[in-house]
Scaffold this active site. Sequence first.
Site, short mmCIF file in Angstrom:
data_model
loop_
_atom_site.label_atom_id
_atom_site.label_comp_id
_atom_site.label_asym_id
_atom_site.label_seq_id
_atom_site.Cartn_x
_atom_site.Cartn_y
_atom_site.Cartn_z
N HIS A 166 8.79 -0.03 -3.58
CA HIS A 166 7.64 -0.67 -2.93
C HIS A 166 7.18 0.16 -1.72
CE1 HIS A 166 5.87 -4.76 -3.72
NE2 HIS A 166 5.20 -4.46 -2.62
N TYR A 186 3.12 -10.94 -9.84
CA TYR A 186 4.18 -11.52 -9.02
C TYR A 186 4.52 -12.82 -9.73
CZ TYR A 186 3.78 -8.38 -4.99
OH TYR A 186 3.82 -7.29 -4.16
N THR A 197 6.47 -7.24 -11.14
CA THR A 197 7.13 -6.68 -9.94
C THR A 197 8.41 -7.47 -9.65
OG1 THR A 197 5.08 -5.82 -9.03
CG2 THR A 197 6.86 -6.22 -7.46
N SER A 211 -3.38 -6.03 -8.41
CA SER A 211 -2.31 -6.89 -7.87
C SER A 211 -2.63 -8.37 -8.08
CB SER A 211 -2.17 -6.61 -6.37
OG SER A 211 -1.43 -7.64 -5.74
C1 LIG Z 1 -0.40 -2.18 1.67
C2 LIG Z 1 0.42 -2.25 0.41
C3 LIG Z 1 0.33 -3.39 -0.38
C4 LIG Z 1 1.06 -3.44 -1.58
N1 LIG Z 1 0.91 -4.53 -2.41
C5 LIG Z 1 1.59 -4.57 -3.59
C6 LIG Z 1 1.38 -5.64 -4.50
O1 LIG Z 1 0.58 -6.53 -4.29
N2 LIG Z 1 2.11 -5.62 -5.65
C7 LIG Z 1 3.01 -4.64 -5.95
O2 LIG Z 1 3.67 -4.68 -7.00
N3 LIG Z 1 3.18 -3.59 -5.11
C8 LIG Z 1 2.48 -3.53 -3.96
N4 LIG Z 1 2.63 -2.45 -3.13
C9 LIG Z 1 3.50 -1.33 -3.54
C10 LIG Z 1 2.68 -0.28 -4.32
O3 LIG Z 1 2.33 -0.77 -5.58
C11 LIG Z 1 3.50 1.01 -4.50
O4 LIG Z 1 4.75 0.68 -5.03
C12 LIG Z 1 3.65 1.76 -3.18
O5 LIG Z 1 2.41 1.84 -2.53
C13 LIG Z 1 4.16 3.17 -3.45
O6 LIG Z 1 4.45 3.84 -2.26
P1 LIG Z 1 3.43 4.82 -1.47
O7 LIG Z 1 2.39 3.92 -0.89
O8 LIG Z 1 4.30 5.43 -0.45
O9 LIG Z 1 2.84 5.78 -2.44
C14 LIG Z 1 1.90 -2.36 -1.95
C15 LIG Z 1 1.97 -1.22 -1.14
C16 LIG Z 1 1.23 -1.15 0.02
C17 LIG Z 1 1.29 0.11 0.85
#
Ligand SMILES: Cc1cc2nc3c(=O)[nH]c(=O)nc-3n(C[C@H](O)[C@H](O)[C@H](O)COP(=O)(O)O)c2cc1C
Length: 378
Positions: free
Chosen positions: A277, A133, A159, A110
């Site tokens: 997300h 981002y 993203t 990330s």
């Molecule tokens: C705590 C957390 C932080 C996340 N941070 C980012 C991020 O920095 N960039 C991003 O594109 N997606 C981020 N995501 C989304 C994840 O990449 C992914 O789309 C998501 O975890 C998928 O759903 P799931 O956790 O139910 O499997 C984050 C998700 C979580 C749970």
Amino acid sequence: MNYDTRYPSIADLKTRAKKRIPNFAFDYIDGGIDQEDGKLRNRRDWHDILLTPRYLKDVSHADLTTSIFGREYSMPFGVPPVGLGNMMWPGAEKALATAAQRNNIPYVLSTFSTTDLDEIAAAAPDVCWFQLYVPRDIDVMKDIICRVKSAGFHALVITLDIPVGAKRNRELKNGLKLPFSLTPNIVWQSMIHPVWALHTLKSGQPDFVNVLRYKKNSNQNLAEFVTDFNMCGVTQERVELIRQLWDGPLILKGVQYEADMKAAIETGIDGVVISNHGGRQLDAAPSTVQSLQQLGSYASENMTIMVDSGIRTGLDVVRAKSYGAQMAFSGRSFFWGMGAMGHAGAEQVIGIYHDEIDRSLKQLGCAGFDTMDKTWLA
Ligand SMILES: Cc1cc2nc3c(=O)[nH]c(=O)nc-3n(C[C@H](O)[C@H](O)[C@H](O)COP(=O)(O)O)c2cc1C
């Protein structure tokens, strides 16, 4: 592939993580937005996909490999970008990257990670992707892309689904902000989770180390900085500019709308991650199963469809392929694994998914992940 059978499922790791890490860290991983309906909808819709098994054949071997963007991965499941990863367990991001390299699965770092991008590229030289981002400042964006390219990341993931910062009620109630403020809840939670607290004290407070250098105002706290940093909506023009700057595989993450998919194809994007997300941005968003059912048919030689949000088992990964997804991800699975078992959680999660994908394919009478398709849908 082995795993500890005391925690044979992702649900077991979640239960253990809840006990082992402070509530503000657990809620950060687990929480969705608003009423958290979208998070539940994601899960429910995976659950509802039925596949018909086929017998009368030898299934002693199933091929889990998948080839995307010119590289063969050992299985169709990877680590998606998760910001602030080292808060869940100190050193989590590097441990996950190392395990991804060892097991030959994608690791996506990330923009708001807490480990230096060069360190991750060195730990996972063959499998590292970078999630961007998109900064509103074009010079900052160019500088990040340049650093990512020279570090050796293979793919760039833009993203799209954070045009505005999310209001996540659990985070607000827990007083989670950066830098951490020592509220009574944060102090108390750290005291009653001494193993986590000790490791965190040794490693120091996590920081967004890859973007701190772009902070213009030293009085800005990190939450303000993050809001200031991102574009309020990534435009088509910006994606076209990034396409010119990045000659490797370029992926859009957060696609759910057919016109966005068509624009991706017209812009020469190589892949999309159908994602909401993890239900963390818009509580009314369709589940990613619904979007995959609509958009999966756009998969082609030039367009790789991937998916995340709500995936919790290897069977879900196989279900995703029945609608055309060549790769699946789950952020919460990996970070519950880290919360439950520390660094050993990385191999545990990979081991569980590998075993479940393998058994699901064999049980369905499918010789390889590549041949799974909609004809298995019940
Ligand atoms: C705590 C957390 C932080 C996340 N941070 C980012 C991020 O920095 N960039 C991003 O594109 N997606 C981020 N995501 C989304 C994840 O990449 C992914 O789309 C998501 O975890 C998928 O759903 P799931 O956790 O139910 O499997 C984050 C998700 C979580 C749970």
